[in-house]
Design a protein around this motif. Structure first.
Motif, PDB file in Angstrom:
ATOM      1  N   LEU A  60     -25.767   6.927  21.595  1.00 21.98           N
ATOM      2  CA  LEU A  60     -25.178   5.761  22.246  1.00 21.98           C
ATOM      3  C   LEU A  60     -25.111   5.981  23.754  1.00 21.98           C
ATOM      4  O   LEU A  60     -25.094   7.124  24.224  1.00 21.98           O
ATOM      5  CB  LEU A  60     -23.771   5.495  21.704  1.00 21.98           C
ATOM      6  N   ASP A  61     -25.067   4.900  24.499  1.00 18.31           N
ATOM      7  CA  ASP A  61     -24.930   4.966  25.958  1.00 18.31           C
ATOM      8  C   ASP A  61     -23.929   3.893  26.378  1.00 18.31           C
ATOM      9  O   ASP A  61     -24.274   2.870  26.947  1.00 18.31           O
ATOM     10  CB  ASP A  61     -26.289   4.750  26.626  1.00 18.31           C
ATOM     11  N   LYS A  62     -22.657   4.146  26.079  1.00 15.06           N
ATOM     12  CA  LYS A  62     -21.599   3.160  26.286  1.00 15.06           C
ATOM     13  C   LYS A  62     -21.126   3.133  27.741  1.00 15.06           C
ATOM     14  O   LYS A  62     -20.992   4.177  28.385  1.00 15.06           O
ATOM     15  CB  LYS A  62     -20.406   3.483  25.384  1.00 15.06           C
ATOM     16  N   HIS A  63     -20.849   1.928  28.226  1.00 18.80           N
ATOM     17  CA  HIS A  63     -20.276   1.746  29.557  1.00 18.80           C
ATOM     18  C   HIS A  63     -19.234   0.627  29.485  1.00 18.80           C
ATOM     19  O   HIS A  63     -19.371  -0.314  28.694  1.00 18.80           O
ATOM     20  CB  HIS A  63     -21.359   1.386  30.579  1.00 18.80           C
ATOM     21  N   PHE A  64     -18.198   0.742  30.313  1.00 13.37           N
ATOM     22  CA  PHE A  64     -17.154  -0.274  30.370  1.00 13.37           C
ATOM     23  C   PHE A  64     -17.112  -0.856  31.780  1.00 13.37           C
ATOM     24  O   PHE A  64     -17.185  -0.123  32.776  1.00 13.37           O
ATOM     25  CB  PHE A  64     -15.796   0.324  29.999  1.00 13.37           C
ATOM     26  N   THR A  65     -16.977  -2.172  31.859  1.00  9.29           N
ATOM     27  CA  THR A  65     -17.075  -2.860  33.146  1.00  9.29           C
ATOM     28  C   THR A  65     -15.940  -2.515  34.097  1.00  9.29           C
ATOM     29  O   THR A  65     -16.092  -2.636  35.316  1.00  9.29           O
ATOM     30  CB  THR A  65     -17.097  -4.385  32.923  1.00  9.29           C
ATOM     31  N   ASP A  66     -14.786  -2.083  33.582  1.00  8.36           N
ATOM     32  CA  ASP A  66     -13.643  -1.804  34.454  1.00  8.36           C
ATOM     33  C   ASP A  66     -13.426  -0.309  34.684  1.00  8.36           C
ATOM     34  O   ASP A  66     -12.358   0.113  35.117  1.00  8.36           O
ATOM     35  CB  ASP A  66     -12.366  -2.432  33.888  1.00  8.36           C
ATOM     36  N   LEU A  67     -14.458   0.522  34.401  1.00  8.06           N
ATOM     37  CA  LEU A  67     -14.307   1.965  34.580  1.00  8.06           C
ATOM     38  C   LEU A  67     -15.079   2.509  35.775  1.00  8.06           C
ATOM     39  O   LEU A  67     -14.940   3.688  36.100  1.00  8.06           O
ATOM     40  CB  LEU A  67     -14.776   2.708  33.319  1.00  8.06           C
ATOM     41  N   ASN A  68     -15.902   1.693  36.424  1.00  3.21           N
ATOM     42  CA  ASN A  68     -16.708   2.190  37.536  1.00  3.21           C
ATOM     43  C   ASN A  68     -15.823   2.801  38.621  1.00  3.21           C
ATOM     44  O   ASN A  68     -14.936   2.139  39.163  1.00  3.21           O
ATOM     45  CB  ASN A  68     -17.548   1.059  38.140  1.00  3.21           C
ATOM     46  N   GLY A  69     -16.057   4.091  38.908  1.00  2.05           N
ATOM     47  CA  GLY A  69     -15.296   4.776  39.944  1.00  2.05           C
ATOM     48  C   GLY A  69     -13.960   5.313  39.485  1.00  2.05           C
ATOM     49  O   GLY A  69     -13.287   6.017  40.237  1.00  2.05           O
ATOM     50  N   HIS A  70     -13.553   5.009  38.263  1.00  2.00           N
ATOM     51  CA  HIS A  70     -12.268   5.505  37.758  1.00  2.00           C
ATOM     52  C   HIS A  70     -12.403   6.980  37.398  1.00  2.00           C
ATOM     53  O   HIS A  70     -13.444   7.422  36.902  1.00  2.00           O
ATOM     54  CB  HIS A  70     -11.844   4.696  36.531  1.00  2.00           C
ATOM     55  N   TRP A  71     -11.334   7.759  37.627  1.00  2.00           N
ATOM     56  CA  TRP A  71     -11.400   9.200  37.389  1.00  2.00           C
ATOM     57  C   TRP A  71     -11.730   9.545  35.937  1.00  2.00           C
ATOM     58  O   TRP A  71     -12.310  10.590  35.640  1.00  2.00           O
ATOM     59  CB  TRP A  71     -10.071   9.863  37.773  1.00  2.00           C
ATOM     60  N   SER A  72     -11.391   8.661  34.995  1.00  2.00           N
ATOM     61  CA  SER A  72     -11.583   8.961  33.571  1.00  2.00           C
ATOM     62  C   SER A  72     -12.944   8.521  33.041  1.00  2.00           C
ATOM     63  O   SER A  72     -13.235   8.733  31.857  1.00  2.00           O
ATOM     64  CB  SER A  72     -10.492   8.273  32.751  1.00  2.00           C
ATOM     65  N   GLN A  73     -13.783   7.915  33.878  1.00  2.00           N
ATOM     66  CA  GLN A  73     -15.019   7.301  33.385  1.00  2.00           C
ATOM     67  C   GLN A  73     -15.904   8.249  32.569  1.00  2.00           C
ATOM     68  O   GLN A  73     -16.299   7.902  31.446  1.00  2.00           O
ATOM     69  CB  GLN A  73     -15.822   6.708  34.548  1.00  2.00           C
ATOM     70  N   PRO A  74     -16.253   9.461  33.076  1.00  2.00           N
ATOM     71  CA  PRO A  74     -17.150  10.321  32.281  1.00  2.00           C
ATOM     72  C   PRO A  74     -16.568  10.687  30.926  1.00  2.00           C
ATOM     73  O   PRO A  74     -17.272  10.668  29.913  1.00  2.00           O
ATOM     74  CB  PRO A  74     -17.334  11.559  33.170  1.00  2.00           C
ATOM     75  N   LEU A  75     -15.272  11.019  30.907  1.00  2.00           N
ATOM     76  CA  LEU A  75     -14.636  11.422  29.655  1.00  2.00           C
ATOM     77  C   LEU A  75     -14.559  10.259  28.675  1.00  2.00           C
ATOM     78  O   LEU A  75     -14.923  10.389  27.500  1.00  2.00           O
ATOM     79  CB  LEU A  75     -13.241  11.963  29.939  1.00  2.00           C
ATOM     80  N   VAL A  76     -14.110   9.108  29.137  1.00  2.00           N
ATOM     81  CA  VAL A  76     -13.945   7.954  28.251  1.00  2.00           C
ATOM     82  C   VAL A  76     -15.290   7.517  27.683  1.00  2.00           C
ATOM     83  O   VAL A  76     -15.421   7.246  26.481  1.00  2.00           O
ATOM     84  CB  VAL A  76     -13.266   6.793  28.999  1.00  2.00           C
TER      85      VAL A  76
END
Length: 480
Positions: free
Chosen positions: A409-425
Motif C-alpha cells: 500500500l502507499d497511503k497518504h492523508f491530505t491533512d498530514l503534509n508537513g506534520h511531524w507524525s506523517q511518516p509514522l502514521v
C-alpha cells in the motif's frame, strides 16, 4: 492505566519508532561532522559462491543513537544476511532495490548514545560471477542524541572495497546427492546434480532429503527416525509436497523431550513452524475421545481454492491494491481412526509461517494479510522481512490458521503534509493499523479515544476482533 496497557502501548510506540526511523529523519537539522565511517572486508580474494563479510565501522562518534547505511553491490553479487552491531540497537529488515542496500538500527527510550569507535553493521555477501568486484559504501546517516532531541547528519562516503572473485570448483561432488535414494522420497537427491555450477555442487547434500519418510500421493508420513538430534535442537524440519501426517502420540513424546520443540513443515517456498506444545492440552484429548492415543495430526499447506482467491482479490481491490502472492491456505487437524476430526484453528501463542519472495521488498509499505472467513475481509498480521541466501523472506505471525498473502500500500492523508507524525502514521496506514476518515484525512491533532486505541492494538497484534471486549475500566489518579 494497567501495566498490560502500558506494555502494549510501548510495543506499538517502539514499532512505530522503528518505522519512523527507517523512513528517515530528513526534517531534522544536520550538525554532526566529527564522525567518520569506513568499510572493511574480511577477505581480498574469494571464490565464486563462497560467502564473505564486509563491516561498517564508525569512529569519532559522539552520542550516536541510530544509523542508516547505504551500500552499492556490483552485478552478480547478492546479500545473504545483515547483522546489526550497534549495542542495544533494534534493526529492521534491509531494503534491497536493484544493487543498492539500505540497512539501519536505532536505540530506544533513554538509552545512551555510542562514543568513540564502534562497529555498526556486518553484511554477509556472495558473488555468482568471477573477476574483479567493487563494493561501494555510498553514505551513512548518523543520528545523534542531544539534550534538545535527535540530530541527523548524512555523511557522503563513496568508499570502494576491491575484491578478486576466483572461479569455483567443478562441484562434481554434487552428484553424491543421488545417495538420497536411500529414502522412499530419495528421488529428491537428484537435486545434487545442481552441483555442476561452481561450489553450489555442495547442494548435492540435498540428497539427504531422501530421509523424509514414506510418501503417498503427496502425503509425507512423519516417523520416529526423523526426530533424533532435531528434537534436541528444537527444530524438526520436515520437507513435504503439500501434506504432512504424524502420529499424535509421537509428536507429544517429542514435546515432552523438548517443550519448546517446533515441527517446521517446508512446502515449496513456504514454511510453517508448528509448536508441538499446542498438542498437550486436555481439551484436545477430550475432543478426540477414547481414540486420542491413536489419532493422527495432519498439516496441509496448499494454494487457496479459486473461489477464495477471487474473494481475496476483490477485497484487495477495495483497499486499492492487489495480492503480491497467491493466497496460501494453512490447515491443521487431528483425526481418529474412526474418522472424527478436530480442527486446530486457534493457538496459545503466535505461530510463524514464511514465504520466500521473488521480488524486491519495501518493508514500510508491505504487510501480510489473512482471509477472515467470518467477515469476508483481508486483515493484517504482524509481519517481518529478512534476507536469507540473497532472497527476501516474509514472516507472518498469528495465533490461528487461514489463507495468507501479502499486499503493498502507499497511503497518504491530505491533512498530514508537513506534520511531524506523517511518516509514522502513513507507515501504520500501509500496514492497515490506522485507517483515517472516508475523505482521506487523518485529523492528527484530534485526541485518540480508548476504543480507537484498542482497535489499533487489535489490528497491530492480529487479535480476534469478534472476541475483543469493548468495555473499559475507569481509573482515578491521585497524587500523594
Amino acid at each position: 492505566m494497567s501495566k498490560t496497557w502500558i506494555r502494549l502501548g510501548t510495543a506499538l510506540l517502539l514499532a512505530g519508532s522503528l518505522l519512523w526511523f527507517h523512513n528517515g529523519l530528513d526534517n531534522v537539522a544536520a550538525e554532526d561532522q566529527s564522525s567518520a565511517f569506513t568499510m572493511k572486508s574480511d577477505v581480498s580474494t574469494v571464490k565464486a559462491i563462497e560467502q564473505f563479510h564486509v563491516t561498517i565501522e564508525g569512529s569519532g562518534l559522539s552520542e550516536m543513537y541510530a544509523y542508516d547505511v547505504t551500500l552499492e553491490l556490483p552485478q552478480g553479487m547478492t546479500l545473504v544476511d545483515a547483522e546489526d552491531l550497534l549495542p542495544g540497537g533494534l534493526s529492521v529488515a534491509p531494503v534491497v532495490k536493484g544493487n543498492t542496500i539500505r540497512y539501519g538500527s536505532t536505540k530506544s527510550g533513554n538509552a545512551d548514545g555510542e562514543n568513540g569507535t564502534q562497529a555498526l553493521s556486518r553484511f554477509k555477501l556472495k558473488s555468482s560471477t568471477s573477476g574483479s568486484a567493487s563494493i561501494k559504501l555510498i553514505s551513512v546517516k548518523s543520528i545523534k542524541k542531544t539534550t534538545t532531541g535527535l540530530v541527523s547528519t548524512i555523511h557522503t562516503i563513496q568508499q570502494t572495497v576491491q575484491l578478486t572473485i576466483t572461479a569455483g570448483n567443478n562441484g562434481n561432488n554434487g552428484n553424491n546427492g543421488n545417495n538420497g535414494n536411500n529414502g522412499n522420497n530419495g528421488n529428491n537427491g537428484n537435486n545434487g546434480n545442481s552441483g555442476n555450477s561452481g561450489n553450489s555442487g555442495n547442494s548435492g547434500n540435498n540428497g539427504n532429503s531422501g530421509n523424509s519418510g514414506n510418501s503417498d500421493f503427496g502425503t509425507t508420513i512423519v516417523t520416529e527416525e526423523m526426530g533424533g538430534s532435531q528434537v534436541r535442537s528444537g527444530r524438526i524440519v520436515i520437507p513435504a509436497v503439500d501434506r504432512v501426517q504424524a502420529p499424535l502420540e509421537l509428536l507429544q513424546s517429542w514435546s515432552s523431550q523438548n517443550t519448546s520443540a517446533v515441527m517446521v513443515v517446508v512446502v515449496g517456498k513456504a514454511t510453517y513452524s508448528f509448536p508441538l506444545s499446542e498438542l498437550s492440552s486436555a481439551a484436545l484429548r477430550h475432543a478426540l475421545g477414547e481414540q486420542a492415543d491413536e489419532a493422527v495430526l495432519t498439516i496441509n499447506i496448499t494454494e487457496a481454492n479459486e473461489e477464495l482467491v477471487n474473494k481475496a482479490e476483490q477485497e484487495a481491490a477495495k483497499l486499492g491494491t492487489t495480492l503480491l502472492i497467491k493466497p496460501i491456505d494453512f490447515e491443521v487437524f487431528a483425526e481418529t481412526p474412526n474418522g472424527d476430526k478436530v480442527p486446530l484453528t486457534k493457538f496459545a501463542g503466535y505461530v510463524p509461517r514464511t514465504f520466500e519472495l521473488d521480488f524486491d521488498v519495501e518493508p514500510e509499505n508491505m504487510v501480510g494479510v489473512y482471509w477472515n472467513e467470518a467477515t469476508g475481509e483481508l486483515l493484517p498480521v504482524p509481519t517481518a522481512f529478512r534476507v536469507v541466501n540473497g532472497k527476501y523472506v516474509a514472516e507472518l505471525y498469528r495465533k490461528g490458521n487461514s489463507a495468507y498473502s501479502l499486499i503493498r500500500l502507499d497511503k497518504h492523508f491530505t491533512d498530514l503534509n508537513g506534520h511531524w507524525s506523517q511518516p509514522l502514521v502513513e507507515s501504520m496506514a500501509n500496514k492497515l493499523i490506522v485507517k483515517g476518515t472516508p475523505d482521506q484525512r487523518f485529523e492528527p491533532d484530534k485526541a485518540v479515544t480508548r476504543a480507537e486505541f484498542a482497535a489499533m492494538l487489535v489490528r497491530a497484534l492480529s487479535l480476534d476482533e469478534a472476541g475483543a471486549k469493548t468495555s473499559f475500566y475507569r481509573y482515578k489518579w491521585t497524587m500523594a
